[in-house]
Design an enzyme around this catalytic site. Structure first.
Site, mmCIF file in Angstrom:
data_model
loop_
_atom_site.group_PDB
_atom_site.id
_atom_site.type_symbol
_atom_site.label_atom_id
_atom_site.label_comp_id
_atom_site.label_asym_id
_atom_site.label_seq_id
_atom_site.Cartn_x
_atom_site.Cartn_y
_atom_site.Cartn_z
ATOM 1 N N ASN A 97 2.904 1.472 9.525
ATOM 2 C CA ASN A 97 3.569 0.282 10.045
ATOM 3 C C ASN A 97 4.954 0.650 10.570
ATOM 4 O OD1 ASN A 97 4.350 0.705 7.373
ATOM 5 N ND2 ASN A 97 4.747 -1.447 6.969
ATOM 6 N N GLU A 99 8.279 -1.533 11.836
ATOM 7 C CA GLU A 99 8.791 -2.910 11.928
ATOM 8 C C GLU A 99 9.863 -3.081 13.013
ATOM 9 O OE1 GLU A 99 9.822 -3.876 7.866
ATOM 10 O OE2 GLU A 99 7.702 -4.120 7.351
ATOM 11 N N GLU A 110 -2.863 0.088 10.546
ATOM 12 C CA GLU A 110 -4.230 0.202 11.068
ATOM 13 C C GLU A 110 -4.206 0.154 12.586
ATOM 14 O OE1 GLU A 110 -2.976 -1.780 8.875
ATOM 15 O OE2 GLU A 110 -4.327 -2.250 7.233
ATOM 16 N N CYS A 145 -5.127 -6.697 7.034
ATOM 17 C CA CYS A 145 -4.907 -8.117 7.333
ATOM 18 C C CYS A 145 -5.877 -8.606 8.424
ATOM 19 C CB CYS A 145 -3.467 -8.346 7.779
ATOM 20 S SG CYS A 145 -3.155 -7.886 9.497
ATOM 21 N N CYS A 148 -5.500 -7.017 11.882
ATOM 22 C CA CYS A 148 -6.000 -5.640 11.918
ATOM 23 C C CYS A 148 -7.526 -5.616 11.913
ATOM 24 C CB CYS A 148 -5.432 -4.821 10.769
ATOM 25 S SG CYS A 148 -3.689 -4.446 11.028
HETATM 26 N N1 THU Z 1 1.037 -4.386 7.185
HETATM 27 C C1 THU Z 1 0.226 -3.419 7.732
HETATM 28 O O1 THU Z 1 0.718 -2.392 8.219
HETATM 29 N N2 THU Z 1 -1.102 -3.632 7.732
HETATM 30 C C2 THU Z 1 -1.698 -4.755 7.254
HETATM 31 O O2 THU Z 1 -2.849 -5.035 7.590
HETATM 32 C C3 THU Z 1 -0.927 -5.615 6.343
HETATM 33 C C4 THU Z 1 0.535 -5.627 6.623
HETATM 34 C C5 THU Z 1 2.484 -4.184 7.210
HETATM 35 C C6 THU Z 1 3.219 -5.139 8.113
HETATM 36 C C7 THU Z 1 4.580 -5.166 7.481
HETATM 37 O O3 THU Z 1 5.334 -4.090 8.017
HETATM 38 C C8 THU Z 1 4.334 -4.919 6.001
HETATM 39 O O4 THU Z 1 3.017 -4.364 5.916
HETATM 40 C C9 THU Z 1 4.407 -6.167 5.139
HETATM 41 O O5 THU Z 1 3.639 -7.182 5.665
HETATM 42 ZN ZN ZN Z 2 -2.537 -5.794 9.829
#
Ligand code: THU
Ligand code: ZN
Length: 191
Positions: A97, A99, A110, A145, A148
């Site tokens: 991830n 941000e 993902e 999530c 994703c």
């Molecule tokens: N996050 C992911 O990278 N993948 C997911 O499917 C769930 C959430 C990240 C996004 C954010 O940077 C952190 O996790 C908290 O939500």
């Molecule tokens: Zn996601």
């Protein structure tokens, strides 16, 4: 035609009209739920896939996902996510991830692994459905999530999803079909 009808008659007729338009069957006959038989098939499919991919490969995907989580840029959530994606041709793509101060522009782990595969030419070489498995590492070891799941569904009909924590302990092994039943996919659009 309602314009010419007295008010009490309108209220009598309109529900009847709506019923006729809403559905051709009783609504209870239109309830859609996951078929328990499909769940049994998913279990058999997963057992076969785990055997085919092999425990060694699964463990190495998990290790790579954990390692990748350390490159996460997540100053706002402080929730690092690392991903290792196994493509059908055997190549592995990594993602984490990343941000943004605006939050909503955040790339998910993902998502970035899938994009890494696409930009490396996987679609050209293996076709649109190039994903075989994904290992996802984060603190809670839960599943990808909703967004994703949609992104993964663009590049396979089904795949193995290995959820592990930041230390690499596998919490669950599941499939995209199980996480995202009745998905809207390119097939839904006739592609
Ligand atoms: N996050 C992911 O990278 N993948 C997911 O499917 C769930 C959430 C990240 C996004 C954010 O940077 C952190 O996790 C908290 O939500
Ligand atoms: Zn996601």
């Amino acid at each position: 035609f309602n314009f010419f009808l007295p008010i009490p008659l309108i209220s009598l007729i309109t529900p009847i009209c709506y019923n006729a338009i809403m559905a051709k069957k009783p609504l209870n006959d239109l309830i859609w739920l996951v078929n328990p038989k499909d769940l049994d098939l998913q279990k058999i499919w997963l057992e076969k896939e785990i055997k085919r991919i092999g425990e060694k490969q699964i463990q190495s995907l998990v290790k790579l996902a954990v390692k990748q989580s350390k490159l996460s840029y997540s100053p706002y959530s402080k929730y690092p996510v690392g991903v290792a994606l196994l493509a059908k041709r055997g190549k592995i793509y990594l993602g984490n991830n990343s941000e943004r101060a605006g939050y909503s522009e955040t790339d998910h782990g993902e998502e970035s692994a899938v994009t890494a595969g696409v930009v490396s030419g996987e679609v050209k070489k293996s076709g649109r459905r190039f994903i075989e498995a994904l290992a996802v590492s984060h603190k809670l070891g839960s599943s990808p999530c909703g967004r994703c799941r949609q992104i993964i569904a663009e590049h396979c009909d089904n795949c193995v999803i290995i959820n592990c924590d930041l230390k690499g302990e596998i919490k669950s092994i599941t499939s995209l079909k199980n996480l995202f039943p009745d998905a809207f996919t390119p097939t839904s659009m006739g592609f």
